[in-house]
Design a protein around this motif. Structure first.
Motif, PDB file in Angstrom:
ATOM      1  N   LEU A 435       0.826  -1.208   0.000  1.00 16.96           N
ATOM      2  CA  LEU A 435       0.000   0.000   0.000  1.00 16.96           C
ATOM      3  C   LEU A 435       0.868   1.270   0.000  1.00 16.96           C
ATOM      4  CD1 LEU A 435      -3.123   0.634   0.397  1.00 16.96           C
ATOM      5  CD2 LEU A 435      -2.575   0.925   2.822  1.00 16.96           C
ATOM      6  N   LEU A 436       2.026   1.200   0.716  1.00  9.55           N
ATOM      7  CA  LEU A 436       2.817   2.412   0.969  1.00  9.55           C
ATOM      8  C   LEU A 436       4.122   2.513   0.171  1.00  9.55           C
ATOM      9  CD1 LEU A 436       2.418   2.514   4.866  1.00  9.55           C
ATOM     10  CD2 LEU A 436       1.160   3.861   3.207  1.00  9.55           C
ATOM     11  N   LYS A 437       4.535   1.405  -0.474  1.00  7.07           N
ATOM     12  CA  LYS A 437       5.879   1.391  -1.068  1.00  7.07           C
ATOM     13  C   LYS A 437       6.054   2.333  -2.263  1.00  7.07           C
ATOM     14  CE  LYS A 437       5.121  -2.584  -4.141  1.00  7.07           C
ATOM     15  NZ  LYS A 437       5.458  -3.998  -4.369  1.00  7.07           N
ATOM     16  N   ASP A 439       5.275   5.418  -2.272  1.00  7.18           N
ATOM     17  CA  ASP A 439       5.594   6.757  -1.750  1.00  7.18           C
ATOM     18  C   ASP A 439       6.746   6.771  -0.758  1.00  7.18           C
ATOM     19  OD1 ASP A 439       3.522   8.365  -3.038  1.00  7.18           O
ATOM     20  OD2 ASP A 439       2.137   7.115  -1.903  1.00  7.18           O
ATOM     21  N   PHE A 440       6.928   5.663  -0.037  1.00 12.49           N
ATOM     22  CA  PHE A 440       7.944   5.664   1.013  1.00 12.49           C
ATOM     23  C   PHE A 440       8.841   4.435   0.907  1.00 12.49           C
ATOM     24  CE2 PHE A 440       3.809   7.073   2.905  1.00 12.49           C
ATOM     25  CZ  PHE A 440       4.055   8.434   2.830  1.00 12.49           C
ATOM     26  N   CYS A 442      10.227   1.483   2.383  1.00 11.94           N
ATOM     27  CA  CYS A 442       9.794   0.662   3.525  1.00 11.94           C
ATOM     28  C   CYS A 442      10.739  -0.518   3.729  1.00 11.94           C
ATOM     29  CB  CYS A 442       8.388   0.106   3.293  1.00 11.94           C
ATOM     30  SG  CYS A 442       7.143   1.377   3.037  1.00 11.94           S
ATOM     31  N   HIS A 497      -0.721   6.538   5.700  1.00 16.55           N
ATOM     32  CA  HIS A 497      -0.140   7.353   4.630  1.00 16.55           C
ATOM     33  C   HIS A 497      -0.087   8.819   5.026  1.00 16.55           C
ATOM     34  CE1 HIS A 497       0.482   9.354   0.796  1.00 16.55           C
ATOM     35  NE2 HIS A 497       0.912   8.204   0.312  1.00 16.55           N
ATOM     36  N   GLU A 498      -1.197   9.305   5.565  1.00 18.47           N
ATOM     37  CA  GLU A 498      -1.292  10.725   5.931  1.00 18.47           C
ATOM     38  C   GLU A 498      -0.304  11.076   7.049  1.00 18.47           C
ATOM     39  OE1 GLU A 498      -4.659  13.913   7.456  1.00 18.47           O
ATOM     40  OE2 GLU A 498      -5.251  11.831   7.058  1.00 18.47           O
ATOM     41  N   ALA A 501       3.340  10.802   5.542  1.00 20.93           N
ATOM     42  CA  ALA A 501       3.593  11.798   4.480  1.00 20.93           C
ATOM     43  C   ALA A 501       3.852  13.179   5.054  1.00 20.93           C
ATOM     44  CB  ALA A 501       2.419  11.833   3.514  1.00 20.93           C
TER      45      ALA A 501
END
Length: 515
Positions: A435-437, A439-440, A442, A497-498, A501
């Motif tokens: 889900l997060l990779k 943007d960030f 991990c 995410h929020e 971020a």
């Protein structure tokens, strides 16, 4: 000071143990003053470069970037003065056969005087407690005044000898100050000689037909020789800047302090072209902007200071360094120079090509003046490692080493940790990473106890750890742990995410620079 040196040794071994920096060619016993960046180091380094690049070309409409070649026509280095003037004053100790930079020996001597003054101040501060007035003490204490007078006398002679390139006076100062070789302990010195720092090689297929070329000792000249190319193709109007990140090479004799002074290093430079007469105004503006850039990282405003140059380079009419407090004292991480029109005029002379700008507002052509901001990526990396390195004793007597990186620069932004390696928890953890990779950066970790995993993430500076437990499968919530405070909070997976971020965005840093 010894305590600080101890911290530095720990920092160097931490860099190796956790994959930040390795000695180059280590399986062949290494190569002096050359280092490789490991898997964590390269992420941190790339983040530093992105922070610099975007703060130049994203935040300033009139700054653009280039990437020039490492090999350049050899006449460029004649024009820039590097063939004739890029020298270090070197001195040998006849007993240890070790070679030193004469200026560094004297700078170290001056630093020792500063240490003596600081010791007197610390002793007095303990004695007088709250009633202690540092300024008054510095102005009235006999021993402090003696040290200050000595420092002033040595400093004046040192600055004059450097400015005059008077090597006899430099050597005499080393003798008068009774500076001994750190290895042999003797003061049996040779004359001071000059040594050119450029690496030379040959280009061409045959030895008699080969041309002698140099590995560039700085990235700036690649910008200057492309001035007209960029100005014309980009339709740039003065004032404007050209930025570049790239490798440079110097055959340093005294390469020391880990990655602080290396033979192969990386620079981030921006040359800002201005109207003649306006350069000192722009010099002041860039000085302020660059210091803001450093301070925005939150490593502590007191760790930075300006240091104006006593000896100006042959091309400059103003120069200052931004220094950072390393474990071995305040050291330069960035230089801001007003280079006048030296470089463009010199290349015009040596190339025979006209290198001028036609200013439509003034209706005339002229050679622009230049403000340079030049920062060493490796030094910046070291300052961030040093400023972030903390050893903490926790409640219950436990200890931890934590790298409190500015979250935007941290190599890994988020570690995802299933509490156990079964019952569907690893699968849930993988879902979160997927889900997060995008943007960030991990990292998934299931080995050892949760406590040990937290410690490992602290040691590489990861700002957030997310733990998935059996409850997570039912309520879609996880425990998020904050690196600096070690506080833990139960949050829905949907809000991760929020939360992340907001903290790791470089946007927050850019806002501080532009305020």
């Amino acid at each position: 000071m010894a305590q600080q040196e101890d911290v530095f040794k720990k920092l160097v071994s931490h860099c190796k143990e956790y994959g930040f920096v390795f000695p180059s060619s280590e399986i062949y016993d290494g190569l002096g003053a050359v280092y490789d960046y490991g898997q964590m180091g390269v992420e941190l380094k790339n983040n530093i470069k992105r922070y610099w690049w975007d703060s130049m070309v994203l935040l300033n409409e009139n700054v653009v970037g280039i990437d020039s070649a490492i090999f350049m026509h050899p006449t460029i280095w004649k024009a820039s003065g590097h063939v004739d003037a890029f020298n270090d004053p070197l001195i040998d100790n006849k007993d240890s056969k070790k070679r030193y930079r004469a200026d560094v020996l004297i700078e170290d001597y001056l630093a020792k005087i500063d240490e003596k003054i600081e010791k007197e101040v610390e002793k007095a501060a303990k004695r007088f407690g709250d009633a202690f007035d540092r300024t008054k003490f510095m102005e009235t204490n006999g021993r402090v005044l003696e040290h200050l007078a000595k420092k002033e006398e040595v400093h004046t002679r040192f600055a004059k000898a450097l400015n005059d390139s008077n090597f006899d006076d430099l050597r005499q100062l080393i003798i008068d100050c009774e500076i001994a070789c750190p290895i042999s302990g003797t003061r049996n010195w040779t004359e001071v000689r000059q040594f050119n720092l450029m690496f030379a090689t040959e280009m061409g297929s045959t030895s008699d037909g080969a041309m002698k070329v140099y590995l560039r000792p700085e990235t700036a000249q690649g910008i200057f020789v492309n001035f007209l190319n960029v100005q014309k193709t980009g339709r740039m109007k003065i004032p404007f800047g050209i930025a570049q990140i790239g490798k440079a090479f110097r055959n340093e004799i005294v390469a020391r302090q880990f990655i602080f002074r290396m033979r192969e290093f990386e620079q981030m430079e921006m040359q800002f072209f201005v109207r003649p007469g306006e350069e000192l105004e722009w010099f002041k503006k860039w000085k302020e902007t660059r210091l803001k850039w450093h301070k925005a990282l939150g490593l502590g405003d007191k760790k930075y200071r300006y240091h104006d140059h006593e000896k100006l380079a042959h091309y400059a009419n103003a120069a200052t360094d931004i220094e950072f407090e390393m474990p071995f004292g305040f050291k330069e991480v960035e230089g801001i120079h007003s280079r006048t029109d030296f470089d463009l005029s010199s290349h015009e002379k040596f190339s025979g090509k006209k290198i001028q700008y036609f200013d439509p507002e003034l209706n005339k052509s002229y050679t622009p003046y230049v403000i340079e901001t030049s920062i060493g990526v490796d030094r910046m990396f070291l300052s961030i490692m040093a400023g972030s390195y903390h050893e903490e004793t926790l409640e219950g007597g436990d200890t931890r080493v934590v790298l409190k990186f500015p979250p935007a620069l941290a190599p890994i932004k988020l570690a995802v940790l299933p509490l156990v390696k079964k019952d569907g928890l690893p699968e849930k953890a993988r879902e979160i990473i997927n889900l997060l990779k995008f943007d960030f950066k991990c990292q998934y970790d299931e080995k050892d106890s949760i406590g040990k995993r937290y410690r490992r993430q602290d040691a590489i500076g990861t700002p957030f750890c997310v733990t998935i437990d059996h409850q997570s499968l039912e309520d879609n919530c996880v425990t998020i742990r904050f690196r600096d405070t070690m506080q833990q909070e139960r949050v829905p997976i949907a809000s991760l995410h929020e939360i992340i971020a907001d903290k790791v965005s470089m946007k927050n840093l850019y806002k501080q620079i532009t305020e």
